[in-house]
Design an enzyme around this catalytic site. Structure first.
Site, short mmCIF file in Angstrom:
data_model
loop_
_atom_site.label_atom_id
_atom_site.label_comp_id
_atom_site.label_asym_id
_atom_site.label_seq_id
_atom_site.Cartn_x
_atom_site.Cartn_y
_atom_site.Cartn_z
N HIS A 62 60.18 116.71 99.98
CA HIS A 62 61.44 117.42 99.77
C HIS A 62 62.05 117.69 101.14
O HIS A 62 61.43 117.40 102.16
CB HIS A 62 61.24 118.70 98.97
CG HIS A 62 60.46 119.78 99.66
ND1 HIS A 62 59.17 119.59 100.13
CD2 HIS A 62 60.77 121.07 99.98
CE1 HIS A 62 58.72 120.71 100.68
NE2 HIS A 62 59.68 121.63 100.62
N HIS A 64 63.13 120.61 102.66
CA HIS A 64 63.00 121.82 103.47
C HIS A 64 62.71 121.37 104.90
O HIS A 64 61.86 120.48 105.13
CB HIS A 64 61.87 122.71 102.95
CG HIS A 64 62.32 123.79 102.02
ND1 HIS A 64 61.53 124.28 101.01
CD2 HIS A 64 63.49 124.50 101.96
CE1 HIS A 64 62.18 125.24 100.36
NE2 HIS A 64 63.37 125.39 100.91
N ASP A 66 61.06 122.33 107.37
CA ASP A 66 59.72 122.29 107.97
C ASP A 66 58.99 120.99 107.63
O ASP A 66 58.04 120.62 108.32
CB ASP A 66 58.87 123.52 107.56
CG ASP A 66 58.77 123.75 106.07
OD1 ASP A 66 59.79 123.61 105.38
OD2 ASP A 66 57.66 124.08 105.60
N HIS A 67 59.45 120.28 106.61
CA HIS A 67 58.78 119.04 106.18
C HIS A 67 59.43 117.78 106.77
O HIS A 67 58.87 116.69 106.64
CB HIS A 67 58.78 118.93 104.66
CG HIS A 67 57.94 119.99 104.02
ND1 HIS A 67 56.72 119.72 103.43
CD2 HIS A 67 58.13 121.33 103.92
CE1 HIS A 67 56.20 120.86 102.99
NE2 HIS A 67 57.04 121.84 103.27
N HIS A 159 59.41 123.64 92.74
CA HIS A 159 59.68 124.32 94.01
C HIS A 159 61.11 124.86 94.00
O HIS A 159 61.77 124.90 95.02
CB HIS A 159 59.45 123.31 95.15
CG HIS A 159 59.38 123.90 96.52
ND1 HIS A 159 58.64 125.03 96.82
CD2 HIS A 159 59.95 123.51 97.70
CE1 HIS A 159 58.76 125.29 98.11
NE2 HIS A 159 59.56 124.39 98.67
N ASP A 182 55.33 120.95 98.35
CA ASP A 182 55.50 122.39 98.12
C ASP A 182 55.79 122.62 96.64
O ASP A 182 56.71 122.03 96.07
CB ASP A 182 56.69 122.92 98.93
CG ASP A 182 56.35 123.17 100.38
OD1 ASP A 182 55.25 122.76 100.81
OD2 ASP A 182 57.18 123.76 101.08
N HIS A 247 49.41 123.89 104.37
CA HIS A 247 50.66 124.69 104.29
C HIS A 247 50.26 126.13 103.99
O HIS A 247 50.69 126.74 103.03
CB HIS A 247 51.53 124.11 103.16
CG HIS A 247 52.97 124.51 103.22
ND1 HIS A 247 53.41 125.75 102.83
CD2 HIS A 247 54.08 123.84 103.60
CE1 HIS A 247 54.73 125.81 102.95
NE2 HIS A 247 55.16 124.66 103.44
ZN LIG Z 1 57.15 124.00 103.24
ZN LIG Z 2 59.48 123.78 100.76
#
Ligand SMILES: [Zn+2]
Ligand SMILES: [Zn+2]
Length: 290
Positions: A62, A64, A66-67, A159, A182, A247
């Protein structure tokens, strides 16, 4: 032959010197699949002995940040080095929704550098090979290695408010590895994990966070991340032999705090092997060995 699962990052959006952003490398022979590319993924891959040109594909769960914050470095560095290796653009596997535009904008951000390098040494601008797939509500094949021995399936995970979020199931001759991405604990990941040898799952210690977030807007975190006790119960029900936690929320600051993740999985009833993730943790699957 073996299949190796390496955690390239076990962190979350809060920066940590110990934990790169989320990422998992799954390797079988010369097939190397990188799932997600959080901050410093390229550094961790280098530590693991893998160069960007060796990646068979980058799979995104996905968007987000941070990914995906290291997608730029992976794709651009592969391009910069391609005159040496000749492996061509990075294949990217992701939901056909927000991802194609995201990747296009990431590549466009380096327009000045691209112009200079094309004048200097490169044949043309950087590209990726997009393997975009419709959001699957039941597990569906989304990629297969040219050799045919490694198959990737995906399913939509839970998520919300991120709708385009998936987990991946990677089947090799040695076994099955599932990466949740996530998600809260959900039946979609359970379906994806049937018969899996290794389940790499995000983990959130609700008990440790409850007081901290009570009454704040972050209280909603429990609706889109995986409670560790509930995860243990699901893993027990599935009978998956090895659960790898990543995570990690909140980030464990000591071995004792890391052990609390395993304790909570045990509270959920899980009796299999638990690995509380740290960067570059590596797990190997061998044919016929569980
Ligand atoms: Zn994350
Ligand atoms: Zn996420």
């Amino acid at each position: 032959m073996t299949t190796t699962v390496t955690l390239t990052g076990t962190g979350v959006p809060f920066p940590s010197a110990e934990r790169a952003g989320p990422g998992v490398l799954v390797s079988h022979d010369d097939v190397h699949l990188q799932i997600d590319a959080g901050r410093s993924t390229l550094m961790r891959l280098t530590q693991a002995g893998i160069s960007p040109h060796q990646l068979s594909a980058l799979l995104l769960t996905h968007l987000h940040s941070d990914h995906v914050s290291d997608v730029a470095d992976l794709a651009h560095t592969r391009w910069v080095q391609d005159h040496m290796h000749g492996t061509g653009p990075l294949p990217v596997v992701a939901v056909d929704g927000h991802a194609p535009g995201f990747v296009r904008r990431v590549l466009a951000a380096n327009a000045y550098d691209v112009d200079i390098r094309v004048q200097h040494v490169q044949d043309g601008p950087p590209e990726v090979i997009g393997h975009w797939f419709a959001l699957p509500h039941t597990p569906a094949e989304v990629w297969r290695s040219p050799c045919g021995r490694v198959c990737v399936e995906a399913v939509r995970v839970r998520h919300e408010p991120v709708e385009q979020a998936v987990g991946y199931r990677i089947t090799t001759p040695e076994g099955v590895v599932v990466v949740s991405g996530d998600t809260r604990v959900c039946e979609e990941v359970a379906a994806l994990s049937a018969g899996a040898d290794i389940l790499v799952h995000e983990a959130c210690r609700s008990s440790a966070l409850a007081e901290f977030v009570r009454g704040t807007r972050f209280e909603t975190i429990f609706s889109y991340h995986a409670d560790t006790v509930a995860l243990g119960a699901m893993a027990k029900r599935l009978g998956v032999p090895h659960l790898v936690l990543t995570h990690l929320i909140p980030e464990p600051a000591s071995p004792g705090q890391a052990a609390e993740f395993e304790d909570e999985v045990r509270q959920g009833g899980y009796e299999g092997h638990v690995s509380v993730g740290h960067d570059l943790l590596s797990v190997t699957l061998e044919q016929g060995v569980r």
